[in-house]
Every structure is written in C-alpha cells, then in structure tokens.
Scaffold this motif. Structure first.
Motif, mmCIF file in Angstrom:
data_model
loop_
_atom_site.group_PDB
_atom_site.id
_atom_site.type_symbol
_atom_site.label_atom_id
_atom_site.label_comp_id
_atom_site.label_asym_id
_atom_site.label_seq_id
_atom_site.Cartn_x
_atom_site.Cartn_y
_atom_site.Cartn_z
ATOM 1 N N ASN A 2 55.094 64.706 101.973
ATOM 2 C CA ASN A 2 56.454 64.871 101.491
ATOM 3 C C ASN A 2 57.404 65.068 102.684
ATOM 4 N N PRO A 3 58.512 64.316 102.747
ATOM 5 C CA PRO A 3 59.443 64.454 103.884
ATOM 6 C C PRO A 3 60.034 65.855 104.018
ATOM 7 N N ILE A 4 60.188 66.559 102.915
ATOM 8 C CA ILE A 4 60.742 67.910 102.964
ATOM 9 C C ILE A 4 59.748 68.846 103.651
ATOM 10 N N LEU A 47 66.010 66.390 118.067
ATOM 11 C CA LEU A 47 64.662 65.830 117.994
ATOM 12 C C LEU A 47 64.230 65.428 116.583
ATOM 13 N N LEU A 48 64.773 66.077 115.574
ATOM 14 C CA LEU A 48 64.309 65.831 114.207
ATOM 15 C C LEU A 48 65.292 65.013 113.379
ATOM 16 N N ARG A 49 66.113 64.225 114.033
ATOM 17 C CA ARG A 49 67.132 63.458 113.316
ATOM 18 C C ARG A 49 66.507 62.495 112.313
ATOM 19 N N GLY A 50 65.479 61.768 112.717
ATOM 20 C CA GLY A 50 64.833 60.811 111.819
ATOM 21 C C GLY A 50 64.197 61.494 110.623
ATOM 22 N N GLN A 51 63.531 62.631 110.870
ATOM 23 C CA GLN A 51 62.913 63.366 109.770
ATOM 24 C C GLN A 51 63.972 63.947 108.834
ATOM 25 N N ARG A 52 65.083 64.401 109.393
ATOM 26 C CA ARG A 52 66.160 64.951 108.575
ATOM 27 C C ARG A 52 66.745 63.865 107.673
ATOM 28 N N GLU A 53 66.947 62.661 108.219
ATOM 29 C CA GLU A 53 67.483 61.557 107.417
ATOM 30 C C GLU A 53 66.491 61.127 106.338
ATOM 31 N N ALA A 54 65.191 61.131 106.650
ATOM 32 C CA ALA A 54 64.174 60.796 105.647
ATOM 33 C C ALA A 54 64.166 61.844 104.534
ATOM 34 N N MET A 55 64.334 63.106 104.891
ATOM 35 C CA MET A 55 64.378 64.168 103.894
ATOM 36 C C MET A 55 65.598 64.010 102.990
ATOM 37 N N ILE A 56 66.741 63.696 103.583
ATOM 38 C CA ILE A 56 67.971 63.512 102.807
ATOM 39 C C ILE A 56 67.819 62.326 101.862
ATOM 40 N N HIS A 58 65.047 61.187 100.607
ATOM 41 C CA HIS A 58 64.090 61.589 99.569
ATOM 42 C C HIS A 58 64.781 62.425 98.493
ATOM 43 N N ILE A 59 65.589 63.387 98.907
ATOM 44 C CA ILE A 59 66.301 64.246 97.963
ATOM 45 C C ILE A 59 67.320 63.435 97.179
ATOM 46 N N ASP A 60 68.019 62.516 97.852
ATOM 47 C CA ASP A 60 69.019 61.680 97.185
ATOM 48 C C ASP A 60 68.377 60.775 96.135
ATOM 49 N N ALA A 61 67.229 60.193 96.458
ATOM 50 C CA ALA A 61 66.535 59.333 95.502
ATOM 51 C C ALA A 61 66.077 60.131 94.287
ATOM 52 N N ALA A 62 65.597 61.342 94.506
ATOM 53 C CA ALA A 62 65.167 62.180 93.388
ATOM 54 C C ALA A 62 66.349 62.566 92.507
ATOM 55 N N ALA A 63 67.494 62.863 93.107
ATOM 56 C CA ALA A 63 68.683 63.221 92.327
ATOM 57 C C ALA A 63 69.157 62.024 91.505
ATOM 58 N N LYS A 64 69.136 60.834 92.093
ATOM 59 C CA LYS A 64 69.540 59.641 91.347
ATOM 60 C C LYS A 64 68.581 59.360 90.201
ATOM 61 N N ARG A 65 67.284 59.537 90.452
ATOM 62 C CA ARG A 65 66.278 59.317 89.417
ATOM 63 C C ARG A 65 66.478 60.295 88.258
ATOM 64 N N ARG A 66 66.739 61.568 88.582
ATOM 65 C CA ARG A 66 66.980 62.559 87.528
ATOM 66 C C ARG A 66 68.264 62.251 86.764
#
Length: 82
Positions: A2-4, A47-56, A58-66
């Motif tokens: 999980n990206p989070i 250093l964690l820019r890519g992981q932060r964007e992947a997490m965002i 992931h959260i955005d996709a879940a919110a749209k799905r809900r």
C-alpha cells in the motif's frame, strides 16, 4: 505494498536515520528525536516526492471510487436505474 504504508514506513525510517546517530553521540534522546523529526520532514520533502505523489494518487482514486459508489447507491434508492 500500500502506498500509504510505504510512505509512512519511509518517513519513520528517515526519522530513525537522523535520530539514531545523534543519540549514539550522547545527545539527549528527546533532543535527538526532535532533531530527527525536523530532519526527516526536510529530507522527506525532497527524497520522498515520488512516494508522496503515489500516496496522493491512491487516496484520490479511493475517494473517487467511493463517490461513484455513493452516487450509484443514491440513484438506486431513488428508483432510477443506473
């Protein structure tokens, strides 16, 4: 993974990477943790820019799905066929 969780563990790892060496040099543990927290925030921003964007994403996709599921359920309750 999980990206989070991946982002969270990376942030904790950065905190440990900064705080542990400080505590080994006889720095007060609370002070080492405070410096580690600030240091991990600064390093994580870069250093964690890519992981932060992947997490965002992931959260955005879940919110749209809900939101879609909620819209579909409301339409079904209103008697409309989706």
């Amino acid at each position: 993974m999980n990206p989070i969780a991946k982002y969270f563990l990376s942030r904790v790892g950065l905190l440990a990477a900064v705080a542990v060496p400080l505590s080994l040099f006889n720095v007060n543990l609370l002070l080492a943790l405070a410096i580690g927290l600030v240091g991990s925030m600064l390093l994580g921003f870069v250093l964690l820019r890519g992981q932060r964007e992947a997490m965002i994403d992931h959260i955005d996709a879940a919110a749209k799905r809900r939101g879609e599921e909620k819209r579909r359920l409301r339409e079904e309750l209103a008697g409309e066929d989706a």
